[in-house]
Design a protein around this motif. Structure first.
Motif, PDB file in Angstrom:
ATOM      1  N   LYS A 143       0.861  -1.195   0.000  1.00  0.00           N
ATOM      2  CA  LYS A 143       0.000   0.000   0.000  1.00  0.00           C
ATOM      3  C   LYS A 143       0.902   1.251   0.000  1.00  0.00           C
ATOM      4  O   LYS A 143       1.111   1.888   1.041  1.00  0.00           O
ATOM      5  CB  LYS A 143      -0.918  -0.029   1.223  1.00  0.00           C
ATOM      6  N   LYS A 144       1.419   1.612  -1.170  1.00  0.00           N
ATOM      7  CA  LYS A 144       2.434   2.666  -1.237  1.00  0.00           C
ATOM      8  C   LYS A 144       2.166   3.723  -2.305  1.00  0.00           C
ATOM      9  O   LYS A 144       2.828   4.761  -2.328  1.00  0.00           O
ATOM     10  CB  LYS A 144       3.807   2.034  -1.508  1.00  0.00           C
ATOM     11  N   ILE A 145       1.234   3.490  -3.210  1.00  0.00           N
ATOM     12  CA  ILE A 145       1.004   4.446  -4.300  1.00  0.00           C
ATOM     13  C   ILE A 145       0.300   5.695  -3.765  1.00  0.00           C
ATOM     14  O   ILE A 145      -0.621   5.611  -2.949  1.00  0.00           O
ATOM     15  CB  ILE A 145       0.190   3.796  -5.427  1.00  0.00           C
ATOM     16  N   VAL A 146       0.755   6.842  -4.226  1.00  0.00           N
ATOM     17  CA  VAL A 146       0.160   8.125  -3.826  1.00  0.00           C
ATOM     18  C   VAL A 146      -0.491   8.767  -5.053  1.00  0.00           C
ATOM     19  O   VAL A 146       0.128   8.865  -6.116  1.00  0.00           O
ATOM     20  CB  VAL A 146       1.214   9.067  -3.229  1.00  0.00           C
ATOM     21  N   ILE A 147      -1.726   9.186  -4.898  1.00  0.00           N
ATOM     22  CA  ILE A 147      -2.443   9.857  -5.981  1.00  0.00           C
ATOM     23  C   ILE A 147      -2.226  11.363  -5.858  1.00  0.00           C
ATOM     24  O   ILE A 147      -2.436  11.951  -4.793  1.00  0.00           O
ATOM     25  CB  ILE A 147      -3.941   9.516  -5.953  1.00  0.00           C
ATOM     26  N   SER A 148      -1.784  11.953  -6.946  1.00  0.00           N
ATOM     27  CA  SER A 148      -1.584  13.400  -7.011  1.00  0.00           C
ATOM     28  C   SER A 148      -2.364  13.930  -8.209  1.00  0.00           C
ATOM     29  O   SER A 148      -3.222  13.222  -8.752  1.00  0.00           O
ATOM     30  CB  SER A 148      -0.090  13.719  -7.110  1.00  0.00           C
ATOM     31  N   ARG A 149      -2.082  15.163  -8.617  1.00  0.00           N
ATOM     32  CA  ARG A 149      -2.879  15.773  -9.680  1.00  0.00           C
ATOM     33  C   ARG A 149      -2.006  16.484 -10.699  1.00  0.00           C
ATOM     34  O   ARG A 149      -0.926  17.002 -10.356  1.00  0.00           O
ATOM     35  CB  ARG A 149      -3.881  16.777  -9.074  1.00  0.00           C
ATOM     36  N   GLN A 150      -2.462  16.505 -11.920  1.00  0.00           N
ATOM     37  CA  GLN A 150      -1.822  17.335 -12.931  1.00  0.00           C
ATOM     38  C   GLN A 150      -1.803  18.784 -12.431  1.00  0.00           C
ATOM     39  O   GLN A 150      -2.756  19.239 -11.801  1.00  0.00           O
ATOM     40  CB  GLN A 150      -2.598  17.229 -14.246  1.00  0.00           C
ATOM     41  N   THR A 180       3.476   6.877  -8.015  1.00  0.00           N
ATOM     42  CA  THR A 180       2.551   7.995  -8.208  1.00  0.00           C
ATOM     43  C   THR A 180       1.542   7.716  -9.313  1.00  0.00           C
ATOM     44  O   THR A 180       1.865   7.128 -10.336  1.00  0.00           O
ATOM     45  CB  THR A 180       3.327   9.278  -8.577  1.00  0.00           C
ATOM     46  N   HIS A 181       0.312   8.192  -9.079  1.00  0.00           N
ATOM     47  CA  HIS A 181      -0.719   8.193 -10.116  1.00  0.00           C
ATOM     48  C   HIS A 181      -1.295   9.610 -10.172  1.00  0.00           C
ATOM     49  O   HIS A 181      -1.704  10.164  -9.145  1.00  0.00           O
ATOM     50  CB  HIS A 181      -1.840   7.195  -9.793  1.00  0.00           C
ATOM     51  N   PHE A 182      -1.307  10.201 -11.373  1.00  0.00           N
ATOM     52  CA  PHE A 182      -1.778  11.578 -11.511  1.00  0.00           C
ATOM     53  C   PHE A 182      -3.205  11.628 -12.054  1.00  0.00           C
ATOM     54  O   PHE A 182      -3.542  10.933 -13.013  1.00  0.00           O
ATOM     55  CB  PHE A 182      -0.853  12.368 -12.441  1.00  0.00           C
ATOM     56  N   LEU A 183      -4.005  12.490 -11.417  1.00  0.00           N
ATOM     57  CA  LEU A 183      -5.366  12.742 -11.883  1.00  0.00           C
ATOM     58  C   LEU A 183      -5.363  13.885 -12.889  1.00  0.00           C
ATOM     59  O   LEU A 183      -4.485  14.752 -12.869  1.00  0.00           O
ATOM     60  CB  LEU A 183      -6.265  13.122 -10.706  1.00  0.00           C
ATOM     61  N   PRO A 184      -6.374  13.953 -13.771  1.00  0.00           N
ATOM     62  CA  PRO A 184      -6.454  15.052 -14.745  1.00  0.00           C
ATOM     63  C   PRO A 184      -6.657  16.415 -14.060  1.00  0.00           C
ATOM     64  O   PRO A 184      -7.037  16.504 -12.890  1.00  0.00           O
ATOM     65  CB  PRO A 184      -7.674  14.673 -15.593  1.00  0.00           C
ATOM     66  N   ALA A 221      -1.954   4.360  -0.949  1.00  0.00           N
ATOM     67  CA  ALA A 221      -1.679   4.780   0.427  1.00  0.00           C
ATOM     68  C   ALA A 221      -2.305   6.124   0.754  1.00  0.00           C
ATOM     69  O   ALA A 221      -2.806   6.324   1.862  1.00  0.00           O
ATOM     70  CB  ALA A 221      -0.168   4.855   0.661  1.00  0.00           C
ATOM     71  N   ALA A 222      -2.257   7.067  -0.208  1.00  0.00           N
ATOM     72  CA  ALA A 222      -2.666   8.432   0.129  1.00  0.00           C
ATOM     73  C   ALA A 222      -3.033   9.225  -1.111  1.00  0.00           C
ATOM     74  O   ALA A 222      -2.653   8.885  -2.238  1.00  0.00           O
ATOM     75  CB  ALA A 222      -1.542   9.148   0.878  1.00  0.00           C
ATOM     76  N   PHE A 223      -3.775  10.280  -0.860  1.00  0.00           N
ATOM     77  CA  PHE A 223      -4.065  11.320  -1.840  1.00  0.00           C
ATOM     78  C   PHE A 223      -3.421  12.585  -1.311  1.00  0.00           C
ATOM     79  O   PHE A 223      -3.645  12.971  -0.169  1.00  0.00           O
ATOM     80  CB  PHE A 223      -5.579  11.495  -1.985  1.00  0.00           C
TER      81      PHE A 223
END
Length: 464
Positions: A143-150, A180-184, A221-223
């Motif tokens: 559980k380590k991926i962090v969601i961020s944003r463009q 990391t995963h980026f949102l639009p 893991a987090a936003f």
């Protein structure tokens, strides 16, 4: 003490030959003609030629109480005379302990554990490392991926930079992209033609939930979110966005990091914007910049009691959170921050920000009527004017950079420093700015935009 010099041609050679600046353009390194800011008072800085300029960005979003405040300087000097340094690894210090307590008194909810850092980037890195640590202790190593944003900007250290989504900063540096995963983009300015704000909001919240579901809640893991995406162009998400995103995070056991490096310590008229402005109590808040009004470096990662309880005492597995800095809780920085808090409260600066914000926002919004302006947006004492010359140009990025540089030059010639971010004029003046000074600032900015428009027309550039 090193010898001072007023020979700025020599100093410029030293600057170009020895000082590698942040975001240094390597094509022009060693040949820059930067303005030297050598003094400051209130909202103004003075240059090597004696020019007096309104500091539109308050340094780098940070000089809340203005320049030349002798109280804060004396507090720093007195602390340095008494004790200039202590090792936070081995000892405690009353000044730093008091600052942690004063910050905890002003944070929302149960965010009471203050981990001091050297600035905003290390605050974000520390938050991310704590989340990794927490999940390892809890037996959740995946559980380590962090969601961020463009358009997000979270710092220049490795993990913080990996969470930053400013795509027009050409990516020559490696990042931990697997984390990391980026949102639009959440900027309402770019929503589809005919799309309502309400529909856009629904879409942006759905982007977050879909990302969690597609990635797997057991891996996310987090936003991490700035309440306002500042370096991305002062992007204000639709009303209700943060509250609904927090609800999504709670449904899927995803932690919420509110990156208040810019918005904390008064920029929105409150100590922190998360709860007072955006109606959320996150799991972690990061802050820096206005914490000391930029008088000396310092940052903090503020962690909720709930998260600490999950990994401490009998639940700790005898683990050590092995993250820290030589200068964590530096006593001189802590003294500056304490005096900064005292001045802000005594002078009613938070109330002042709330009083002048309507005028600031009205003057900002009026610039949207100018032909070169695509969008004028902001909130609190944060503003951005996005200028669009010709969206069909062969090299839009080059034209955008030229437009931003032209506006910046015209404004500086007339007494105002801006922060040009490509085609965006960004400003976040010292919190002590008066309504008449706000008018002066926007008058100069309007002149700079109009003059640039005229220059572009003369050069045959087609306006959007």
């Amino acid at each position: 003490m090193t010898q001072q010099t007023a020979d700025f041609e020599t100093v410029r050679d030293w600057d170009n030959g020895n000082f590698v600046h942040p975001w240094e353009g390597m094509a022009g390194i060693g040949r820059n003609d930067r303005t030297f800011t050598e003094g400051g008072e209130g909202i103004y800085v003075s240059t090597q030629t004696g020019e007096r300029l309104i500091d539109g960005p308050a340094g780098m979003w940070c000089v809340q109480i203005g320049y030349g405040n002798t109280e804060i300087a004396e507090a720093m000097a007195q602390q340095a005379r008494e004790l200039a340094y202590f090792s936070p690894f081995n000892n405690a210090n009353s000044t730093s302990a008091r600052l942690a307590h004063e910050i905890a008194k002003r944070t929302p909810g149960d965010l009471n554990h203050v981990f001091f850092t050297t600035g905003g980037s290390t605050a974000v890195d520390s938050a991310l490392r704590f989340i990794q640590f927490r999940n390892n202790v809890l037996g959740l190593p995946e559980k380590k991926i962090v969601i961020s944003r463009q358009k997000a900007y979270h710092g220049s250290t490795y993990l913080a930079a990996s969470m930053s989504g400013k795509e027009r900063d050409q990516g020559w540096l490696d990042q931990a992209s697997h984390l990391t995963h980026f949102l639009p983009n959440v900027n309402p300015y770019v929503r589809a033609e005919g799309q309502s704000i309400e529909a856009f909001l629904d879409e942006k919240v759905a982007d977050l939930e879909n990302a969690i579901l597609q990635t797997g809640a057991d891996k996310v893991a987090a936003f991490i979110a700035e309440p306002i995406l500042c370096s991305g162009g002062v992007i204000v998400p639709p009303a209700g966005y943060h509250k609904r995103c927090l609800e999504v995070c709670r449904r899927h056991d995803v932690l919420y990091i509110s990156d208040e490096v810019v918005t904390g310590f008064g920029r929105m008229g409150h100590w922190f914007a998360s709860e007072e402005v955006f109606d959320i109590v996150p799991d972690i808040i990061t802050c820096a910049k206005g914490m000391t009004s930029g008088y000396v470096p310092m940052g903090a990662c503020i962690i909720s009691d709930r998260l600490i309880a999950e990994v401490s005492g009998d639940k700790s597995r005898d683990a050590t959170f092995s993250n820290g800095f030589t200068y964590s809780g530096h006593p001189v920085s802590a003294a500056a921050a304490l005096k900064n808090i005292e001045i802000i409260e005594r002078e009613g600066i938070l109330e002042h920000v709330r009083d002048v914000t309507p005028h600031f926002e009205a003057r900002l919004g009026a610039l949207a009527d100018l032909p070169l302006v695509g969008d004028a947006r902001g909130k609190g004492l944060l503003g951005c004017v996005e200028c669009v010359a010709d969206a069909s140009a062969d090299d839009v990025l080059a034209l955008d950079k030229t437009v931003g540089a032209m506006i910046d030059a015209h404004c500086q010639e007339n007494g105002l420093i801006l922060r040009p971010i490509i085609n965006m004029c960004v400003f976040s003046p010292p919190l002590i700015i008066s309504e008449s000074q706000i008018d002066q600032m926007f008058d100069i900015l309007e002149y700079g935009i109009r003059k640039t428009t005229s220059d572009l027309v003369k050069q045959g550039v087609k306006l959007a």
